[in-house]
Design a protein around this motif. Sequence first.
Motif, mmCIF file in Angstrom:
data_model
loop_
_atom_site.group_PDB
_atom_site.id
_atom_site.type_symbol
_atom_site.label_atom_id
_atom_site.label_comp_id
_atom_site.label_asym_id
_atom_site.label_seq_id
_atom_site.Cartn_x
_atom_site.Cartn_y
_atom_site.Cartn_z
ATOM 1 N N SER A 141 11.393 1.137 -8.335
ATOM 2 C CA SER A 141 10.632 2.038 -7.469
ATOM 3 C C SER A 141 11.355 2.252 -6.137
ATOM 4 N N TRP A 142 12.119 1.243 -5.703
ATOM 5 C CA TRP A 142 12.950 1.449 -4.505
ATOM 6 C C TRP A 142 13.957 2.565 -4.775
ATOM 7 N N LEU A 143 14.559 2.471 -5.953
ATOM 8 C CA LEU A 143 15.536 3.499 -6.327
ATOM 9 C C LEU A 143 14.870 4.881 -6.344
ATOM 10 N N ASP A 144 13.684 4.946 -6.940
ATOM 11 C CA ASP A 144 12.969 6.225 -7.003
ATOM 12 C C ASP A 144 12.686 6.781 -5.609
ATOM 13 N N HIS A 145 12.246 5.897 -4.719
ATOM 14 C CA HIS A 145 11.801 6.379 -3.408
ATOM 15 C C HIS A 145 12.922 6.554 -2.397
ATOM 16 N N TYR A 146 13.876 5.640 -2.432
ATOM 17 C CA TYR A 146 14.872 5.641 -1.358
ATOM 18 C C TYR A 146 16.301 5.887 -1.842
ATOM 19 N N GLY A 147 16.467 6.067 -3.138
ATOM 20 C CA GLY A 147 17.804 6.263 -3.688
ATOM 21 C C GLY A 147 18.592 7.357 -2.983
ATOM 22 N N ASP A 148 17.965 8.494 -2.795
ATOM 23 C CA ASP A 148 18.680 9.621 -2.174
ATOM 24 C C ASP A 148 18.974 9.365 -0.700
ATOM 25 N N THR A 149 18.011 8.758 -0.009
ATOM 26 C CA THR A 149 18.227 8.428 1.407
ATOM 27 C C THR A 149 19.419 7.486 1.549
ATOM 28 N N LEU A 150 19.448 6.458 0.706
ATOM 29 C CA LEU A 150 20.547 5.497 0.761
ATOM 30 C C LEU A 150 21.868 6.182 0.409
ATOM 31 N N TYR A 151 21.800 7.022 -0.588
ATOM 32 C CA TYR A 151 23.007 7.715 -1.031
ATOM 33 C C TYR A 151 23.583 8.586 0.093
ATOM 34 N N THR A 194 0.814 -1.200 0.000
ATOM 35 C CA THR A 194 0.000 0.000 0.000
ATOM 36 C C THR A 194 0.853 1.257 0.000
ATOM 37 N N GLU A 195 1.924 1.226 0.772
ATOM 38 C CA GLU A 195 2.771 2.418 0.823
ATOM 39 C C GLU A 195 3.565 2.578 -0.463
ATOM 40 N N PRO A 196 3.898 3.801 -0.805
ATOM 41 C CA PRO A 196 4.678 4.002 -2.014
ATOM 42 C C PRO A 196 6.028 3.303 -1.903
ATOM 43 N N GLY A 197 6.445 2.666 -2.956
ATOM 44 C CA GLY A 197 7.761 2.037 -2.957
ATOM 45 C C GLY A 197 7.797 0.709 -2.248
ATOM 46 N N GLN A 198 6.660 0.277 -1.696
ATOM 47 C CA GLN A 198 6.666 -0.988 -0.961
ATOM 48 C C GLN A 198 6.570 -2.187 -1.908
ATOM 49 N N GLU A 199 6.187 -1.953 -3.144
ATOM 50 C CA GLU A 199 6.048 -3.083 -4.068
ATOM 51 C C GLU A 199 7.422 -3.659 -4.403
ATOM 52 N N ILE A 200 7.399 -4.897 -4.874
ATOM 53 C CA ILE A 200 8.660 -5.576 -5.184
ATOM 54 C C ILE A 200 9.158 -5.109 -6.546
ATOM 55 N N ASP A 201 9.678 -3.917 -6.563
ATOM 56 C CA ASP A 201 10.221 -3.411 -7.809
ATOM 57 C C ASP A 201 11.422 -2.537 -7.486
ATOM 58 N N PRO A 202 12.612 -3.038 -7.799
ATOM 59 C CA PRO A 202 13.810 -2.304 -7.394
ATOM 60 C C PRO A 202 13.877 -0.902 -7.989
#
Lengths: 192, 86
Positions: A13-23, A3-11
């Motif tokens: 979308s992970w990059l889109d949502h969390y890329g900057d945080t991880l960076y 339900t939450e954005p970026g929670q789906e199993i799609d890397p």
Amino acid sequence: MGTEPGQEIDPISWLDHYGDTLYRFARARVKDSFTAEDLVQETLLAAYRSRKKFSGRSTLKTWLIGILRHKVVDYYRKLKPEQSEEDLDAYASGLDNLFDVKEKWLVKPGDWGGDPKNVYERKELMDAIHACLDDMPKRFSLAYTLRELQGVTTQELCEFLQTGKNNCWVILYRARMLLRRCLEVNWFNTEK
Amino acid sequence: MRHWIFSCKQITELISESMDRKLPIYRRIGIRIHLMMCYLCRRYKKQLLFLRTVLQAIEEADEKNGEVLSQEARRRIKNKLDQEKK
């Protein structure tokens, strides 16, 4: 999940949502941006490959950061130094000169001033710290960086250095002594 | 009684160790007594704590700063992930 954005199993979308945080997380822990970018990539790849292990008990972000944390430690592990214990002992033996035969201070610690706030906003201090760490044998700087910058526990650190607890403390002690001495000479200039 | 009395050199080792684990009570007392009498070891302790504070503060500031992945890196990583998905 889902339900939450970026929670789906799609890397992607992970990059889109969390890329900057991880960076940003990686960037704060390694010195250059290229390494940080690589670590983000490796993290997302590893996460995708082990996607079945994501239980949904933690948030996706926490899970990704956890993987990244391991990747950072791996990165430092690859830099692992090859110096013999004897060489390290010889290097650190200079520290004995800071004390007299009665183990009292011979080279007296200077007054660095009271309030770190005045100082730690200066980027130059961090540069000086890095320069000092670069100067000392890798085993010391590695132990120090992992403990003080990465915040690993001493137990993790000992496992990482593949050494017993007592030796682990000796290594950290020497690293701290070398760093404070180096900064005293090169940064604080408290020598008379 | 001997165990409560430490040299400056021993105190520097103990203070470092105390930053990594909780020391037994007699050592903590030994440190405290020594520090009351020795301004040089007080300075040393202050220096180590200073370094810890500084490094943590800098790290936190770095994490909060506005740095973002460059477009180029983003594209590169995306390509890699696309390959992986196939």
